[in-house]
Scaffold this motif. Structure first.
Motif, PDB file in Angstrom:
ATOM      1  N   PRO A 133      -3.534  -3.081  -1.289  1.00 19.38           N
ATOM      2  CA  PRO A 133      -2.393  -2.592  -2.075  1.00 19.38           C
ATOM      3  C   PRO A 133      -1.108  -3.390  -1.793  1.00 19.38           C
ATOM      4  O   PRO A 133      -0.201  -2.922  -1.097  1.00 19.38           O
ATOM      5  N   PHE A 134      -1.012  -4.579  -2.353  1.00 18.54           N
ATOM      6  CA  PHE A 134       0.150  -5.437  -2.106  1.00 18.54           C
ATOM      7  C   PHE A 134       1.460  -4.765  -2.512  1.00 18.54           C
ATOM      8  O   PHE A 134       2.493  -4.953  -1.868  1.00 18.54           O
ATOM      9  N   GLU A 135       1.423  -3.983  -3.594  1.00 15.05           N
ATOM     10  CA  GLU A 135       2.652  -3.383  -4.101  1.00 15.05           C
ATOM     11  C   GLU A 135       3.178  -2.303  -3.170  1.00 15.05           C
ATOM     12  O   GLU A 135       4.389  -2.035  -3.126  1.00 15.05           O
ATOM     13  N   ILE A 136       2.291  -1.647  -2.414  1.00 21.85           N
ATOM     14  CA  ILE A 136       2.717  -0.590  -1.485  1.00 21.85           C
ATOM     15  C   ILE A 136       3.062  -1.171  -0.128  1.00 21.85           C
ATOM     16  O   ILE A 136       4.115  -0.880   0.443  1.00 21.85           O
ATOM     17  N   LEU A 137       2.179  -2.006   0.405  1.00 21.28           N
ATOM     18  CA  LEU A 137       2.406  -2.627   1.724  1.00 21.28           C
ATOM     19  C   LEU A 137       3.119  -3.962   1.531  1.00 21.28           C
ATOM     20  O   LEU A 137       2.555  -5.032   1.745  1.00 21.28           O
TER      21      LEU A 137
END
Length: 256
Positions: free
Chosen positions: A74-78
């Motif tokens: 999850p690049f957008e969250i982390l």
């Protein structure tokens, strides 16, 4: 050995776990290493890669593992963490490699400058490291915004030579050096020496931290980034997301 490639490569047989990598200055996660696992078997994953190599399907398996690890992360969250993915040297010289990297950049634009490729020191690929095509592959990855790490440094044949010749952004020092570090002056001297290697602002990561006293000694040797079971075991990414989201909710609530 069970045959995993009898007909067509089956992605459903595999899953991914992630192990955090920590900065000791802030005791915060700076990245996660993606690790491929078998869904319904406890067979060593390296046996599967070895079988793929013997059946000339290693690049196919490697590319699946790379894309799967990226797809699940999850690049957008982390947003503050990088993703470390393993890659075999032979994949870099495959004729489909450039097309594969372009495919990843188009399908997953969030990976730009967020992914570190860890080069595996596999026993059956020593000759690849000296190939001009391999060096071209490394340059291509850098041009596309990826960083390069060399894994298991200090134990594999020629690994220190590879560090000098290919100038990685990150050196991952093998767990051999962290195991019993507190009780070995020889290991301490080697770790200290490598921690001072700073060609091109290279980052050193000490892997395999499992004991508190070994971690304590590592800190005195100027190790700044660590990875190991003492800190976190590999787990499904959802496990770490729950902790991340809890911290976010506490932060927004005024509790820090």
């Amino acid at each position: 050995m069970e045959d995993y490639f009898s007909k067509q490569f089956d992605k459903e047989q595999f899953t991914f776990v992630y192990q955090p990598i920590y900065s000791v200055n802030r005791w915060s996660k700076v990245g996660f290493e993606a690790l491929l696992r078998l869904h319904y078997s406890h067979a060593p994953i390296m046996d599967v890669f070895l079988q793929a190599h013997e059946e000339k399907k290693l690049t196919q398996l490697d590319m699946m593992a790379i894309e799967g690890a990226i797809d699940c992360f999850p690049f957008e969250i982390l947003q503050g963490e990088k993703l470390f993915v393993n890659i075999f040297p032979s994949t870099l010289i495959d004729k489909q490699f450039h097309f594969f990297i372009q495919h990843l950049l188009v399908m997953y634009p969030s990976i730009f400058k967020r992914v570190v490729f860890e080069l595996n020191e596999s026993p059956f690929e020593h000759s690849v490291w000296s190939s001009p095509l391999f060096k071209e592959g490394l340059n291509y990855l850098r041009q596309c915004g990826f960083q390069i790490a060399i894994d298991d440094v200090g134990t594999g044949m020629g690994s220190l030579q590879h560090v000098v010749e290919h100038r990685p952004d990150i050196i991952k020092l093998d767990r051999y050096f962290s195991r019993g570090l507190a009780d070995s002056k020889e290991k301490q001297e080697m770790v200290k020496c490598l921690s001072q290697y700073n060609e091109g602002n290279t980052t050193l990561i000490l892997e395999g931290i499992e004991c508190e006293k070994d971690l304590a000694i590592a800190l005195t040797l100027d190790i700044k980034v660590v990875q190991g079971y003492l800190l976190d075991r590999p787990a499904a990414i959802d496990t770490f997301l729950k902790t991340h989201q809890l911290r976010q909710s506490l932060s927004f609530g005024g509790i820090r």
